[in-house]
Design a protein around this motif. Structure first.
Motif, PDB file in Angstrom:
ATOM      1  N   ARG A   1       6.344   5.460   2.430  1.00 39.54           N
ATOM      2  CA  ARG A   1       6.664   5.170   1.592  1.00 39.54           C
ATOM      3  C   ARG A   1       7.649   5.581   0.698  1.00 39.54           C
ATOM      4  NH1 ARG A   1       9.982   1.050  -0.546  1.00 39.54           N
ATOM      5  NH2 ARG A   1       9.379   0.434  -3.004  1.00 39.54           N
TER       6      ARG A   1
ATOM      7  N   SER B   1       2.495   4.750   0.977  1.00 43.33           N
ATOM      8  CA  SER B   1       1.835   5.793   1.980  1.00 43.33           C
ATOM      9  C   SER B   1       3.043   6.488   1.787  1.00 43.33           C
ATOM     10  CB  SER B   1       2.477   4.725   3.880  1.00 43.33           C
ATOM     11  OG  SER B   1       3.928   4.327   3.661  1.00 43.33           O
ATOM     12  N   ARG B   2       2.887   7.658   3.062  1.00 44.38           N
ATOM     13  CA  ARG B   2       4.168   8.752   3.074  1.00 44.38           C
ATOM     14  C   ARG B   2       5.398   8.430   3.077  1.00 44.38           C
ATOM     15  NH1 ARG B   2       3.946  14.493   3.496  1.00 44.38           N
ATOM     16  NH2 ARG B   2       5.355  15.071   4.001  1.00 44.38           N
TER      17      ARG B   2
ATOM     18  N   HIS C   1       0.014  12.542  -0.802  1.00 39.75           N
ATOM     19  CA  HIS C   1       0.350  12.585   0.389  1.00 39.75           C
ATOM     20  C   HIS C   1       1.116  13.427  -0.012  1.00 39.75           C
ATOM     21  CE1 HIS C   1      -0.705   8.458   0.850  1.00 39.75           C
ATOM     22  NE2 HIS C   1      -1.047   7.518  -0.156  1.00 39.75           N
TER      23      HIS C   1
ATOM     24  N   SER D   1       0.887  -1.141   0.280  1.00 33.92           N
ATOM     25  CA  SER D   1       0.000  -0.201   0.243  1.00 33.92           C
ATOM     26  C   SER D   1       0.599   1.734   0.128  1.00 33.92           C
ATOM     27  CB  SER D   1      -1.682  -0.060   1.099  1.00 33.92           C
ATOM     28  OG  SER D   1      -0.420  -0.381   2.734  1.00 33.92           O
TER      29      SER D   1
END
Length: 226
Positions: free
Chosen positions: A19, A16-17, A55, A14
């Motif tokens: 990542r 995400s910020r 993000h 998923s």
């Protein structure tokens, strides 16, 4: 028969910020700031730029976030709480090594004054200075001097390494060349610089950096106890 285009790789994890920031760091380390584009980032993350914008608002925000991640990791490792002096030296050396490993961090810090990466460093240095007994009226100029020294010397060290890579030479060859030039300077006009030709060729960047920190700390401790 017309072949179908290969499907784009699908992202299994998923988005995400955190990542996004981790992959941004990889891009910055590999290609520098010019290589950090949302298109390149989207390619590595196997997603569209729009998902990244959800993000992170823009490249400036992403660069600051990447810088903050490096600074945060560095401070977590560096500060051990043994003594204020030890913490300052460890934090300073940790930042020196971090900027050496990630040269873009130095410029990112200077372009984001007052934001979280710089705030983390100021807090770490400031708490140690308070523990040393630095008077309140001397705390700001003292922490400013420390921060300027750390970022200035670490940034210059990273810049020197970049120059060496650009010239296609290693550190020893570069320093030897400069030392040879210094040794041929006019003895009456440049006696000190000529005398530094030998030490220049053999000096250790990290050791010199810590020597400067110790000089500052010597003055700080003298003020605190004076």
């Amino acid at each position: 028969m017309v072949k179908k285009a290969a499907p784009a790789p699908r992202r299994e994890d998923s988005l995400s910020r955190d990542r996004i920031v981790d992959v941004a760091i990889e891009l910055l380390d590999a290609e520098g700031e010019s290589g950090l584009t949302f298109r390149a980032l989207a390619g590595r993350l196997a997603t569209g730029p729009g998902a990244i914008y959800w993000h992170v608002a823009n490249k400036g925000e992403l660069l600051t976030a990447a810088c903050d991640a490096i600074v945060g990791r560095t401070m977590t490792i560096a500060v051990a709480g043994e003594s204020p002096e030890t913490d300052i030296r460890a934090l300073a050396l940790g930042l020196f090594d971090a900027i050496d490993a990630h040269p873009w961090v130095g410029s990112a810090l200077t372009r984001a004054p007052g934001q979280l990466p710089a705030v983390r460093i100021l807090e770490g240095l400031g708490q140690a200075l308070c523990a040393l007994g630095v008077p309140a009226e001397r705390q700001w100029p003292t922490v400013s001097a420390l921060l300027s020294y750390i970022l200035g010397v670490a940034g210059q060290n990273a810049a020197n390494a970049h120059v060496g890579r650009t010239l296609g030479t290693d550190r020893l060859a570069f320093l030897s060349s400069v030392a040879a030039t210094w040794s041929e300077l006019d003895e009456e006009a440049f006696p000190f610089v000529r005398s530094m030709a030998g030490p220049l060729r053999e000096h250790d960047d990290r050791a010199d950096f810590l020597a400067g920190i110790d000089l500052i700390l010597g003055g700080v401790c003298g003020q605190a106890t004076g």
